[in-house]
Design a protein around this motif. Structure first.
Motif, PDB file in Angstrom:
ATOM      1  N   VAL A  41      40.449  50.463  33.155  1.00  0.00           N
ATOM      2  CA  VAL A  41      40.810  50.120  31.784  1.00  0.00           C
ATOM      3  C   VAL A  41      42.212  49.542  31.855  1.00  0.00           C
ATOM      4  N   ASN A  42      42.340  48.273  31.533  1.00  0.00           N
ATOM      5  CA  ASN A  42      43.628  47.578  31.554  1.00  0.00           C
ATOM      6  C   ASN A  42      44.124  47.390  30.124  1.00  0.00           C
ATOM      7  N   VAL A  43      45.328  47.830  29.859  1.00  0.00           N
ATOM      8  CA  VAL A  43      45.953  47.635  28.550  1.00  0.00           C
ATOM      9  C   VAL A  43      47.127  46.680  28.729  1.00  0.00           C
ATOM     10  N   ARG A  48      34.592  32.716  36.921  1.00  0.00           N
ATOM     11  CA  ARG A  48      35.248  31.495  37.391  1.00  0.00           C
ATOM     12  C   ARG A  48      36.504  31.318  36.537  1.00  0.00           C
ATOM     13  N   LEU A  49      37.641  31.628  37.134  1.00  0.00           N
ATOM     14  CA  LEU A  49      38.899  31.614  36.387  1.00  0.00           C
ATOM     15  C   LEU A  49      39.694  30.358  36.709  1.00  0.00           C
ATOM     16  N   ALA A  71      32.975  45.138  35.687  1.00  0.00           N
ATOM     17  CA  ALA A  71      34.214  44.499  35.258  1.00  0.00           C
ATOM     18  C   ALA A  71      35.033  45.472  34.411  1.00  0.00           C
ATOM     19  N   SER A  72      36.331  45.365  34.524  1.00  0.00           N
ATOM     20  CA  SER A  72      37.223  46.269  33.800  1.00  0.00           C
ATOM     21  C   SER A  72      37.160  46.032  32.297  1.00  0.00           C
ATOM     22  N   CYS A  99      43.930  41.082  35.504  1.00  0.00           N
ATOM     23  CA  CYS A  99      43.065  42.048  34.820  1.00  0.00           C
ATOM     24  C   CYS A  99      41.621  41.559  34.734  1.00  0.00           C
ATOM     25  N   LEU A 100      41.428  40.279  34.445  1.00  0.00           N
ATOM     26  CA  LEU A 100      40.059  39.770  34.341  1.00  0.00           C
ATOM     27  C   LEU A 100      39.366  39.718  35.698  1.00  0.00           C
TER      28      LEU A 100
END
Length: 796
Positions: free
Chosen positions: A586-588, A384-385, A524-525, A579-580
């Motif tokens: 893989v997010n940088v 929940r963002l 999830a990433s 990203c979330l």
């Protein structure tokens, strides 16, 4: 028929009678038989005829030494799950325990559920044996293909951290973590013993570490197997554990010992949790159980081969009999070895496991190999963002006001924590406050179950922020948390994220393979926020200056990795929200923490991040025409210096048509044939006309830009500037000057590379060179940057 045993309440397991021992031993022998078969056999799986060389694999690959101990543990753990109705998963730390994990999953039926072509019969057994370490088959270690696994067995050291990550916020879960004694020598595992100090018995599940000492690595004794028991007990007690020891080599004795110790350990876990959850405890930090199991390496295998001892030595580590196709004596020894398990008692003539083998198993939904926690996507729920737009900073004019990007992000993360109190954690090596994310402490504490003092701040067992000065632990906890169906973010100083290079490798490989398995659900990433970065580590100096993690990440498969370089606070918010919300990546994200100029109002920031690359029309002078030069930038400090260079050029070369292009999504530089985010050639050429010089100011090592763009038509005209391993303790502007990334040098690059400008801009070039000299001299006199540089803003 299978013996029906009613479910038992925790702490109420019945005595381990002779019937139970026979059933556990039957499962163990069956698993050992299947494990040896996987290493050696192509055919004749039930030994219905004498073994011949053509029944044997031409290449025998795999590892026997650790396997019988793993099978022994699995049999006893499964019995406990059935008796107590436990929710349990296991993690196999020993490097190449693949034969055991696959054999046990096949005996349970889970393997056939996942891979129906590998049936629970003679033909399925043949397929099971043939595929192991065989071209087109499955690896020799525990891998994504192995049901019930979340832990890649190809590299050692991470099992205990993964286990704790899995247990956090899983109050009903017991994670049995088998730690090999070779693995116990690694740095990450040594640090992982401290994880117990972050477990909350009310909110979290339990980890049951089982340190398996079988004495040897590939060719050497292991350190921990040679430590006296009293010293090992002191070590574990010093970490806050209560150790239980099980030692021996006689199966008839060892089964009883193991059953008794598991009863005690699981009773202790139940008592700790009951006291904490019912409020009847004394408030002291509990001593969680740990089991130390000492058995021979290669237990039940050949005792001697060619006159040399094998069982109980390093020679049993891999393939104890390595000449079975060429040497008749070895072939006979292999057949004798397999027949010692008495397969005719364990399987029907059709290859189906008999009831005594499966009697120890729990009901299907409780099988260890079928735990939904080991396929975390089954349990994953979206975060929940909060609407990140509500946290935007006002930008009336670009480049005139400042904000700390990570401070702004911290406000949003605070509310992410509030909205997701059991499914989101923030990991970092004691840097949450340093990285300007302190607003999260308005919503949560740092997780901490050890002693607290009155001077401590933001510590508590219910904390959502996980801080420990071990990047290995932060990475391992987060991986375990993600792989079991939750979400998180790892914030770290950019230079020191390299500490987890190998761990990132393993996770990226896991994702790459798991995406090819239909039964593995997306997770999830893995999200990195790299801050305190190279261009603002001028105060800490050379040791803290390294942007190379980006290069390392981009070695992995393009469908897995993403790299984002948002130039200001609003773009960081947009990127973080994306990203979330993502899966299986893989997010940088690389972003600065110091106050920095803001450029884009939120609506424009969202559009810019959605494109991933685009012009800043307000900064350029091309006015919709073909430019004389493109000033490209990726990263917050390169963007600042590029804009300052653009203003210099506008002032001193007003006739020059310059275009400013900013890159947020680094993958947009590649063609779509190389990365899913790649920009089509036609679009790339509109931004970077093929014959136009490009001066590219980049956050990281400049050669990465060439690597990403080498197939582009404009590539021969791209000149990249970035970090070139020049650094020290100095001022921010001197730092960019050391690497020729400063505004004056970028403007000089334009003079040098745009045809026809050089001869008529000689005076300007000399002026720019003199400005560099003066700026450096100023820092040496005053210890800070010139005010006109330090306080520069966009004046147009």
């Amino acid at each position: 028929m299978r013996t029906e045993i009613p479910p038992q309440a925790p702490g109420a397991a019945p005595a381990f009678d002779q019937r139970a021992q026979l059933q556990v031993d039957a499962f163990w022998r069956a698993a050992n038989y299947l494990s040896v078969g996987q290493i050696y056999l192509l055919d004749n799986p039930l030994l219905t005829e004498p073994l011949r060389p053509d029944h044997i694999k031409p290449r025998r690959l795999g590892h026997w030494g650790t396997t019988p101990g793993l099978n022994f543990l699995y049999a006893h753990l499964s019995r406990q799950v059935a008796l107590r109705e436990l929710e349990m998963m296991w993690i196999v730390g020993p490097g190449h325990g693949g034969p055991a994990a696959v054999a046990c999953a096949w005996l349970e039926g889970t393997y056939t559920d996942v891979y129906p072509h590998v049936g629970r019969d003679a033909d399925g057994m043949r397929r099971l044996f043939r595929q192991f370490s065989f071209p087109g088959g499955v690896p020799s270690h525990v891998a994504p293909e192995t049901p019930g696994s979340i832990h890649e067995g190809g590299e050692l050291g991470y099992s205990l951290a993964h286990a704790h990550g899995a247990a956090f916020d899983n109050p009903n879960l017991v994670v049995a973590c088998v730690i090999g004694d070779g693995e116990a020598e690694t740095g990450p595992l040594a640090a992982s013993w401290a994880s117990v100090k972050f477990v909350d018995p009310v909110r979290d599940g339990a980890v049951l570490p089982i340190l398996h000492l079988n004495g040897y690595k590939i060719a050497n004794p292991t350190v921990w197997a040679r430590v006296p028991e009293e010293d090992l007990a002191s070590f574990l007690e010093g970490h806050g554990y209560r150790p239980y020891f099980v030692s021996g080599d006689d199966p008839s004795v060892m089964h009883g010992r193991m059953a008794g110790v598991l009863d005690e350990a699981l009773d202790a876990i139940a008592a700790i949790q009951r006291a904490a959850r019912q409020g009847g405890g004394d408030g002291a930090r509990p001593r969680w159980p740990v089991i130390v199991l000492r058995t021979p390496k290669g237990w039940t295998g050949p005792r001697e081969v060619d006159g040399k001892p094998v069982e109980g030595t390093w020679r049993s580590h891999q393939v104890p009999l390595d000449k079975v196709r060429e040497d008749g004596a070895h072939l006979r020894m292999l057949e004798e070895w397999l027949r010692r398990y008495r397969p005719e008692e364990l399987f029907t003539p059709g290859g189906v496991p008999v009831d005594d083998v499966t009697a120890v198993l729990p009901r299907p939904e409780r099988r260890i190999s079928a735990s939904p926690h080991a396929n975390g996507g089954l349990l994953l729920r979206p975060l929940r963002l909060p609407d990140f737009r509500d946290y935007a900073v006002e930008v009336e004019r670009p480049g005139t006001e400042t904000a700390s990007a990570t401070t702004v992000l911290g406000g949003w993360l605070r509310d992410v924590v509030r909205a997701n109190p059991r499914t989101f954690r923030l990991m970092g090596p004691d840097e949450t406050a340093s990285n300007r994310l302190s607003e999260v402490f308005e919503a949560t504490n740092r997780a901490w179950s050890a002693e607290r003092l009155p001077t401590d701040e933001f510590l508590g067992p219910d904390g959502r922020v996980m801080e420990v000065l071990s990047e290995h632990l932060c990475q391992g906890w987060l991986e375990g948390y993600l792989l079991t169906g939750r979400h998180g973010l790892f914030n770290c100083y950019e230079a020191f994220i390299h500490i987890v290079d190998a761990m990132f490798n393993q996770h990226a490989k896991w994702l790459k393979v798991s995406r090819t398995l239909p039964w593995r659900r997306p997770i999830a990433s893995l999200n990195y926020l790299l801050t305190s970065h190279v261009w603002r580590q001028d105060h800490n100096g050379f040791t803290h200056q390294d942007p190379g993690f980006i290069d390392h990440v981009l070695n992995k498969k393009p469908e897995i990795v993403r790299v984002y370089l948002p130039p200001d606070a609003n773009t960081l918010l947009s990127v973080a929200d994306h990203c979330l919300s993502s899966r299986d990546y893989v997010n940088v994200i690389v972003a600065g923490k110091q106050p920095a100029l803001t450029y884009l109002p939120m609506d424009e920031a969202i559009a810019h991040c959605t494109r991933g690359i685009g012009t800043f029309p307000w900064a350029g002078t091309d006015d919709g025409e073909t430019p004389d030069v493109v000033l490209a930038c990726a990263g917050d400090i390169p963007t600042l210096e590029t804009l300052a260079a653009a203003e210099l050029l506008r002032e001193h070369l007003p006739e020059l048509k310059a275009r400013v292009v900013n890159v947020v999504d680094l993958m947009r530089l590649q063609p779509p044939t190389e990365h899913p985010h790649g920009l089509p050639d036609a679009e790339f050429d509109t931004l970077f006309p093929p014959d136009t010089p490009v001066i590219f100011a980049f956050h990281g090592y400049p050669w990465l830009i060439h690597r990403l763009t080498y197939k582009r038509a404009a590539h021969p005209h791209i000149h990249a500037r970035g970090y070139k391993e020049e650094g020290t303790t100095t001022t921010p502007f001197d730092m960019v000057m050391l690497n020729d990334l400063d505004r004056f040098h970028l403007a000089m690059d334009v003079i040098d590379r745009v045809p026809g400008i050089g001869p008529r801009a000689a005076h300007l070039r000399q002026y720019l060179s003199d400005q560099r000299l003066d700026a450096r001299a100023y820092t040496r006199r005053h210890g800070e940057d010139r005010p006109d540089i330090r306080d520069w803003t966009w004046s147009r």
